[in-house]
Design a protein around this motif. Structure first.
Motif, PDB file in Angstrom:
ATOM      1  N   GLU A 200       6.231   9.315  -1.978  1.00  0.00           N
ATOM      2  CA  GLU A 200       6.759   8.720  -3.130  1.00  0.00           C
ATOM      3  C   GLU A 200       6.538   6.974  -3.027  1.00  0.00           C
ATOM      4  OE1 GLU A 200      11.178   8.321  -3.960  1.00  0.00           O
ATOM      5  OE2 GLU A 200      11.491   9.225  -1.933  1.00  0.00           O
ATOM      6  N   LEU A 201       6.526   6.514  -2.229  1.00  0.00           N
ATOM      7  CA  LEU A 201       6.486   4.935  -1.944  1.00  0.00           C
ATOM      8  C   LEU A 201       5.028   4.514  -2.431  1.00  0.00           C
ATOM      9  CD1 LEU A 201       7.558   2.199  -0.950  1.00  0.00           C
ATOM     10  CD2 LEU A 201       6.655   2.973   1.397  1.00  0.00           C
ATOM     11  N   ASP A 202       4.965   3.633  -3.241  1.00  0.00           N
ATOM     12  CA  ASP A 202       3.640   3.154  -3.612  1.00  0.00           C
ATOM     13  C   ASP A 202       3.567   1.598  -3.603  1.00  0.00           C
ATOM     14  OD1 ASP A 202       0.954   2.585  -4.538  1.00  0.00           O
ATOM     15  OD2 ASP A 202       1.320   3.421  -6.509  1.00  0.00           O
ATOM     16  N   PRO A 203       3.627   0.899  -2.604  1.00  0.00           N
ATOM     17  CA  PRO A 203       4.152  -0.709  -2.430  1.00  0.00           C
ATOM     18  C   PRO A 203       3.268  -1.456  -3.577  1.00  0.00           C
ATOM     19  CG  PRO A 203       3.129   0.125  -0.362  1.00  0.00           C
ATOM     20  CD  PRO A 203       3.326   1.371  -1.008  1.00  0.00           C
ATOM     21  N   ASP A 204       3.630  -2.066  -4.359  1.00  0.00           N
ATOM     22  CA  ASP A 204       3.071  -2.817  -5.179  1.00  0.00           C
ATOM     23  C   ASP A 204       1.906  -2.123  -5.973  1.00  0.00           C
ATOM     24  OD1 ASP A 204       3.552  -5.686  -6.051  1.00  0.00           O
ATOM     25  OD2 ASP A 204       1.889  -6.485  -4.999  1.00  0.00           O
ATOM     26  N   GLY A 205       2.016  -0.878  -6.030  1.00  0.00           N
ATOM     27  CA  GLY A 205       1.070  -0.122  -6.771  1.00  0.00           C
ATOM     28  C   GLY A 205      -0.115   0.116  -6.001  1.00  0.00           C
ATOM     29  N   LEU A 206      -0.207  -0.336  -4.668  1.00  0.00           N
ATOM     30  CA  LEU A 206      -1.443  -0.529  -4.082  1.00  0.00           C
ATOM     31  C   LEU A 206      -2.451   0.862  -3.863  1.00  0.00           C
ATOM     32  CD1 LEU A 206      -0.725  -3.085  -1.331  1.00  0.00           C
ATOM     33  CD2 LEU A 206      -2.446  -3.304  -2.985  1.00  0.00           C
ATOM     34  N   ILE A 207      -1.419   1.653  -3.542  1.00  0.00           N
ATOM     35  CA  ILE A 207      -2.192   3.026  -3.224  1.00  0.00           C
ATOM     36  C   ILE A 207      -2.844   3.731  -4.281  1.00  0.00           C
ATOM     37  CG2 ILE A 207      -1.853   5.302  -2.237  1.00  0.00           C
ATOM     38  CD1 ILE A 207       0.586   4.535  -0.761  1.00  0.00           C
ATOM     39  N   SER A 208      -1.985   3.732  -5.430  1.00  0.00           N
ATOM     40  CA  SER A 208      -2.505   4.218  -6.976  1.00  0.00           C
ATOM     41  C   SER A 208      -3.690   3.186  -7.639  1.00  0.00           C
ATOM     42  CB  SER A 208      -1.621   4.743  -7.677  1.00  0.00           C
ATOM     43  OG  SER A 208      -0.677   3.251  -8.078  1.00  0.00           O
ATOM     44  N   ARG A 209      -3.354   1.644  -7.611  1.00  0.00           N
ATOM     45  CA  ARG A 209      -4.386   0.916  -8.144  1.00  0.00           C
ATOM     46  C   ARG A 209      -5.572   0.643  -7.627  1.00  0.00           C
ATOM     47  NH1 ARG A 209      -0.960  -3.153  -7.905  1.00  0.00           N
ATOM     48  NH2 ARG A 209      -2.175  -4.351  -6.319  1.00  0.00           N
ATOM     49  N   GLU A 210      -5.426   0.506  -6.252  1.00  0.00           N
ATOM     50  CA  GLU A 210      -6.577   0.305  -5.490  1.00  0.00           C
ATOM     51  C   GLU A 210      -7.387   1.415  -4.811  1.00  0.00           C
ATOM     52  OE1 GLU A 210      -7.747  -2.730  -5.324  1.00  0.00           O
ATOM     53  OE2 GLU A 210      -6.159  -3.940  -6.047  1.00  0.00           O
ATOM     54  N   ARG A 211      -6.738   2.698  -5.214  1.00  0.00           N
ATOM     55  CA  ARG A 211      -7.431   4.062  -4.759  1.00  0.00           C
ATOM     56  C   ARG A 211      -7.482   3.801  -3.042  1.00  0.00           C
ATOM     57  NH1 ARG A 211     -10.882   2.230  -8.213  1.00  0.00           N
ATOM     58  NH2 ARG A 211     -12.552   1.936  -6.952  1.00  0.00           N
ATOM     59  N   MET A 212      -6.123   3.581  -2.566  1.00  0.00           N
ATOM     60  CA  MET A 212      -5.946   3.448  -1.024  1.00  0.00           C
ATOM     61  C   MET A 212      -5.361   4.865  -0.311  1.00  0.00           C
ATOM     62  SD  MET A 212      -7.063   0.502  -0.721  1.00  0.00           S
ATOM     63  CE  MET A 212      -6.370  -0.544   0.864  1.00  0.00           C
ATOM     64  N   GLY A 213      -5.288   5.871  -1.379  1.00  0.00           N
ATOM     65  CA  GLY A 213      -4.884   7.119  -1.068  1.00  0.00           C
ATOM     66  C   GLY A 213      -4.456   7.978  -2.033  1.00  0.00           C
TER      67      GLY A 213
ATOM     68  N   SER B 290       8.532   7.676   3.309  1.00  0.00           N
ATOM     69  CA  SER B 290       9.703   6.928   3.092  1.00  0.00           C
ATOM     70  C   SER B 290      10.038   6.744   1.495  1.00  0.00           C
ATOM     71  CB  SER B 290       9.323   5.492   3.562  1.00  0.00           C
ATOM     72  OG  SER B 290       8.885   5.287   4.789  1.00  0.00           O
ATOM     73  N   SER B 291      11.462   6.573   1.331  1.00  0.00           N
ATOM     74  CA  SER B 291      11.871   6.648  -0.086  1.00  0.00           C
ATOM     75  C   SER B 291      11.267   5.205  -0.352  1.00  0.00           C
ATOM     76  CB  SER B 291      13.395   6.571  -0.145  1.00  0.00           C
ATOM     77  OG  SER B 291      13.789   5.509   0.781  1.00  0.00           O
ATOM     78  N   ARG B 292      11.305   5.094  -1.850  1.00  0.00           N
ATOM     79  CA  ARG B 292      10.804   4.020  -2.393  1.00  0.00           C
ATOM     80  C   ARG B 292      11.586   2.683  -2.363  1.00  0.00           C
ATOM     81  NH1 ARG B 292      11.398   7.160  -7.211  1.00  0.00           N
ATOM     82  NH2 ARG B 292       9.115   7.501  -7.262  1.00  0.00           N
ATOM     83  N   GLY B 293      12.839   2.944  -2.093  1.00  0.00           N
ATOM     84  CA  GLY B 293      13.728   1.732  -2.137  1.00  0.00           C
ATOM     85  C   GLY B 293      13.638   0.692  -1.201  1.00  0.00           C
ATOM     86  N   GLY B 294      13.084   1.006   0.217  1.00  0.00           N
ATOM     87  CA  GLY B 294      13.594   0.258   1.133  1.00  0.00           C
ATOM     88  C   GLY B 294      12.066  -0.578   1.846  1.00  0.00           C
ATOM     89  N   ASP B 295      11.182   0.256   2.217  1.00  0.00           N
ATOM     90  CA  ASP B 295      10.037  -0.708   2.689  1.00  0.00           C
ATOM     91  C   ASP B 295       9.350  -1.530   1.668  1.00  0.00           C
ATOM     92  OD1 ASP B 295      10.545   0.423   5.258  1.00  0.00           O
ATOM     93  OD2 ASP B 295       9.095   2.229   4.674  1.00  0.00           O
ATOM     94  N   GLY B 296       8.758  -2.695   2.142  1.00  0.00           N
ATOM     95  CA  GLY B 296       7.881  -3.500   1.287  1.00  0.00           C
ATOM     96  C   GLY B 296       6.600  -2.848   1.472  1.00  0.00           C
ATOM     97  N   ILE B 297       5.703  -3.510   1.862  1.00  0.00           N
ATOM     98  CA  ILE B 297       4.446  -2.838   2.408  1.00  0.00           C
ATOM     99  C   ILE B 297       4.396  -2.696   4.077  1.00  0.00           C
ATOM    100  CG2 ILE B 297       1.884  -3.061   2.328  1.00  0.00           C
ATOM    101  CD1 ILE B 297       2.150  -5.110   0.208  1.00  0.00           C
ATOM    102  N   PRO B 298       4.444  -1.401   4.412  1.00  0.00           N
ATOM    103  CA  PRO B 298       4.886  -1.126   5.691  1.00  0.00           C
ATOM    104  C   PRO B 298       3.522  -1.427   6.532  1.00  0.00           C
ATOM    105  CG  PRO B 298       5.403   0.894   4.425  1.00  0.00           C
ATOM    106  CD  PRO B 298       4.749  -0.152   3.410  1.00  0.00           C
ATOM    107  N   ASN B 299       3.810  -2.110   7.530  1.00  0.00           N
ATOM    108  CA  ASN B 299       2.740  -2.440   8.716  1.00  0.00           C
ATOM    109  C   ASN B 299       1.749  -1.426   9.053  1.00  0.00           C
ATOM    110  OD1 ASN B 299       3.489  -4.978   8.805  1.00  0.00           O
ATOM    111  ND2 ASN B 299       4.923  -4.652  10.613  1.00  0.00           N
TER     112      ASN B 299
END
Length: 411
Positions: free
Chosen positions: A316-329, A291-300
């Protein structure tokens, strides 16, 4: 005797396995409503829609459902009073609306007239922008007089939710980006509260060979062509690829989907019921998001994957920086080369991937488990459970996992 608080969810559809037409927003409201109900509150839904529901559920997890049949044309003009009358009859203490629609205005008007509280929640990274319907009408490929009519109607509906948001009692955002947009456009301070998901018990038996999944509606903002391109680039690897989601009316990806199904272990499924989908997610080793970074919030789909020990590779989508900050992928930063390299590294380092699987579940429980989220709402609304501790009897959905602190290095 302590008075039981009553919250009503006002929306345009209803989540139920027996129904179609619901979205992630309706599922999120359903999950939240169930926890309010378990905490001792009275919970009801008012569904205002032009759709005819074939199976409005009875005994909806102990929550009441009221259905208001509206018309297709300008319901915010012709059905405002009818929806407001239903709210007045139910007389809730809180009315919750998620997203931008005319129902925001109805909820705000009811709350103002009955000394009740109106809670508004945003549901996308662009969900705090004004002029949603006006801009949509302006971009429509129609004749000029039709565009003018749609823009006029859209502007009226936009004004109803703009006023409602500005006068809401409580404002809830999914991400800090939405919170910042709310402050910019409405000069209001929102409260960042993540949307909850039920915590599945596990264990999760991962498929062999490795199984990679993409979930979503095949539309341009989801950029499914990037996943298809990834499948093509890695088709010789010992990996099974599955793509779940309906194709848009343009059907522009059908030919490539058909071609890939003939040359590698790739399948596209147009639809799965929710239970079957979640079972499939639990067998995956990796979820790919394009998904592009402009649309989704945190996808279900991301949260549901994390809770089932499935990390995310995002283009490209990293909602609230969760993936990089929390090492979720891994987030590829919209770089095609990095996207492919990250995919190959994840699959080549099975031990690191297995460790990441356990880590993402633990962090997801910390962030999205129902007991964590409902407690945030109760603090915000200044309400106490009618039955103290009621919402703590939810098995895995109240887990307090120990933090797993390690770094996953992919070289």
């Amino acid at each position: 005797m302590q008075r039981i608080e009553h919250i009503c969810f006002l929306q345009d559809s209803l989540y139920s396995p027996a129904l179609k037409g619901w979205t992630g927003t309706h599922l999120q409201n359903y999950n939240l409503a169930k926890q309010f109900c378990k905490s001792g509150m009275k919970v009801s839904f008012v569904v205002a829609s032009a759709r005819v529901f074939d199976a409005v559920p009875e005994g909806y997890e102990g929550m009441g459902v009221e259905y208001v049949k509206t018309g297709e044309i300008a319901p915010f003009i012709f059905f405002w009073r009818e929806v407001n009358q239903v709210l007045r009859r139910l007389s809730p203490d809180f009315v919750y609306v998620k997203g931008r629609s005319w129902l925001v205005g109805v909820a705000q008007a009811y709350a103002a007239g009955r000394d009740a509280e109106f809670i508004w929640g945003s549901n996308g990274e662009d969900g705090c922008d004004p002029w949603k319907f006006t801009i949509k009408a302006k971009r429509a490929n129609v004749q000029p007089f039709r565009r003018l009519y749609r823009m006029t109607k859209g502007a009226l509906e936009d004004l109803t939710y703009v006023r409602g948001i500005r006068q809401a009692s409580f404002l809830v955002n999914q991400t800090k980006g939405q919170q910042e947009a709310l402050a910019k456009h409405f000069q209001r301070e929102g409260n960042v509260i993540y949307s909850m998901q039920e915590v599945p018990p596990g264990p999760f038996r991962k498929a062999n060979p490795l199984f990679v999944l993409w979930i979503g509606r095949l539309s341009r903002e989801k950029q499914p062509e990037l996943f298809l391109k990834l499948v093509d680039a890695c088709k010789t690897s010992n990996v099974a690829f599955r793509m779940i989601g309906p194709i848009s009316a343009t059907n522009e990806w059908a030919a490539e989907i058909s071609r890939l199904a003939k040359v590698c272990d790739f399948r596209h499924l147009n639809w799965l019921d929710r239970d079957a989908l979640l079972e499939l997610v639990g067998t995956a080793s990796l979820l790919v998001n394009t998904s592009s970074r402009g649309g989704d919030g945190i996808p279900n789909s991301m949260v549901e994957a994390w809770l089932r020990e499935v990390p995310v590779l995002s283009y490209e989508l990293d909602p609230d920086g969760l993936i990089s900050r929390e090492r979720m992928g891994v987030v590829a930063g919209a770089s095609w080369l990095e996207f492919v390299l990250a995919f190959e590294r994840l699959l080549d380092h099975r031990e690191s991937l297995d460790a990441l699987n356990h880590h993402v579940r633990a962090r997801a429980i910390d962030l999205f488990a129902p007991n964590k989220v409902i407690a945030q709402y109760q603090r915000l609304l200044k309400i106490e459970p009618s039955e103290p501790g009621a919402f703590h009897n939810l098995d895995l959905n109240t887990l307090e996992p120990s933090r797993i602190d390690f770094a996953v290095t992919l070289r």
